[in-house]
Design a protein around this motif. Sequence first.
Motif, PDB file in Angstrom:
ATOM      1  N   LEU A  96       0.769  -1.222   0.081  1.00  0.00           N
ATOM      2  CA  LEU A  96      -0.243   0.286   0.381  1.00  0.00           C
ATOM      3  C   LEU A  96       1.027   1.583   0.649  1.00  0.00           C
ATOM      4  N   ALA A  97       1.993   1.592   0.868  1.00  0.00           N
ATOM      5  CA  ALA A  97       2.836   2.209   0.938  1.00  0.00           C
ATOM      6  C   ALA A  97       2.957   2.554  -0.676  1.00  0.00           C
ATOM      7  N   ALA A  98       3.736   1.960  -0.925  1.00  0.00           N
ATOM      8  CA  ALA A  98       4.353   1.242  -2.440  1.00  0.00           C
ATOM      9  C   ALA A  98       4.198   1.962  -3.094  1.00  0.00           C
ATOM     10  N   TYR A  99       2.554   1.422  -3.494  1.00  0.00           N
ATOM     11  CA  TYR A  99       1.320   2.182  -4.265  1.00  0.00           C
ATOM     12  C   TYR A  99       1.458   3.300  -3.939  1.00  0.00           C
ATOM     13  N   ALA A 100       1.381   4.567  -2.610  1.00  0.00           N
ATOM     14  CA  ALA A 100       1.139   5.490  -2.714  1.00  0.00           C
ATOM     15  C   ALA A 100       2.259   6.454  -3.109  1.00  0.00           C
ATOM     16  N   PHE A 101       3.744   5.444  -3.427  1.00  0.00           N
ATOM     17  CA  PHE A 101       4.812   6.359  -3.471  1.00  0.00           C
ATOM     18  C   PHE A 101       5.246   6.587  -5.356  1.00  0.00           C
ATOM     19  N   ALA A 102       4.687   5.443  -5.331  1.00  0.00           N
ATOM     20  CA  ALA A 102       4.575   4.764  -7.200  1.00  0.00           C
ATOM     21  C   ALA A 102       3.716   5.912  -8.011  1.00  0.00           C
TER      22      ALA A 102
ATOM     23  N   TRP B 209       1.314  14.004  -4.699  1.00  0.00           N
ATOM     24  CA  TRP B 209       0.835  14.106  -3.618  1.00  0.00           C
ATOM     25  C   TRP B 209       1.900  15.315  -3.700  1.00  0.00           C
ATOM     26  N   ARG B 210       1.850  16.688  -2.334  1.00  0.00           N
ATOM     27  CA  ARG B 210       2.633  16.946  -2.527  1.00  0.00           C
ATOM     28  C   ARG B 210       3.355  16.894  -1.205  1.00  0.00           C
ATOM     29  N   GLY B 211       5.430  16.441  -1.768  1.00  0.00           N
ATOM     30  CA  GLY B 211       6.035  15.758  -1.140  1.00  0.00           C
ATOM     31  C   GLY B 211       6.176  14.870  -0.478  1.00  0.00           C
ATOM     32  N   ARG B 212       5.883  14.160  -1.503  1.00  0.00           N
ATOM     33  CA  ARG B 212       5.916  12.493  -2.574  1.00  0.00           C
ATOM     34  C   ARG B 212       7.412  12.558  -1.964  1.00  0.00           C
ATOM     35  N   ASP B 213       8.763  12.826  -3.312  1.00  0.00           N
ATOM     36  CA  ASP B 213       9.299  12.847  -3.573  1.00  0.00           C
ATOM     37  C   ASP B 213      10.408  12.822  -1.621  1.00  0.00           C
ATOM     38  N   LEU B 214      10.239  14.304  -1.158  1.00  0.00           N
ATOM     39  CA  LEU B 214      10.749  14.261   0.102  1.00  0.00           C
ATOM     40  C   LEU B 214      10.023  13.357   1.254  1.00  0.00           C
ATOM     41  N   VAL B 215       9.443  12.498   1.309  1.00  0.00           N
ATOM     42  CA  VAL B 215       8.511  11.420   2.223  1.00  0.00           C
ATOM     43  C   VAL B 215       9.610  10.364   1.769  1.00  0.00           C
TER      44      VAL B 215
END
Length: 289
Positions: free
Chosen positions: A102-108, A112-118
């Motif tokens: 689920l987390a990988a889906y959210a990142f890939a 959303w703002r700040g995705r790459d930073l998080v």
Amino acid sequence: MRLGRGLAWSYIIVILLVTIFPFYWILRTALSNNFAMSTDPSSLLPVHFTWGPFKRALGLATPAEAALENGSGAKIDLALALWNSIVYAGILTLCTVVFSALAAYAFARLRWRGRDLVFGILLTALMVPSVFTLLPNFVLMKDLGLLNTFGGMILPGAFFSAFNIFFLRQFMLGLSHEVEEAAIIDGAGPLRVCFRIVLPMSVAPMATLTLLQFISTWNDYFWPLLVTNDESVRPLTLALAVFKQSSPQASLDWAGLMAATLVAALPMLLLFVVFGRRLVNSIGFTGIK
């Protein structure tokens, strides 16, 4: 056969022999008599072949039978320890893989703002040795009253794994966007796209992670040692250590210990034999992505 190919095969054969020999030595010791091993410790074959060590490891030998082979009078509830390891490794693996997916889906796939930073901050967790988190997790489990429970063993690692998230994200970045966009046009929301499209397409890497996580958890020793001392939740790794330490005689029951170790390692060996090729292929494919 060319010289280079011959050298390559020779190298592979040597590596295989070095890798397999410890497992053979475990089997050889597990089939030997403790009394006889001291007379011929360097023998490559079982010394006075016997099934006694396996009977002791499985709790089927009487104290008299164990004494005849210089075996330990200590007992190990192998069935309970196996069940505890299955529960511990199975639940933790399920939770870790699901939440990591689920987390990988959210990142890939989500924007959303700040995705790459998080995600960059998350990757720093890969640089933190796991031993640094043991004491804080132990104090937390103690404050929550979860010592000597499966919850205390499972919860600290159930919701987050930086490597698993990174592994699945790399795969999901390479998935085609066309099917996902068509589903969104048809009115599918992010959760439906995730569970009906992205996750089914990610079965292969998720299966690989499941295997890796299950094996890692099955072999885990230090964390269960910190949070459990009750036989009712003690996994197999701890049960083997207790069996080793509780031998009443001066000399250790090496044959019985190796027999119990072989029984404990057998499920993992079977998993590697059955899924080894898929494991290597999936890691290579995901790394290319």
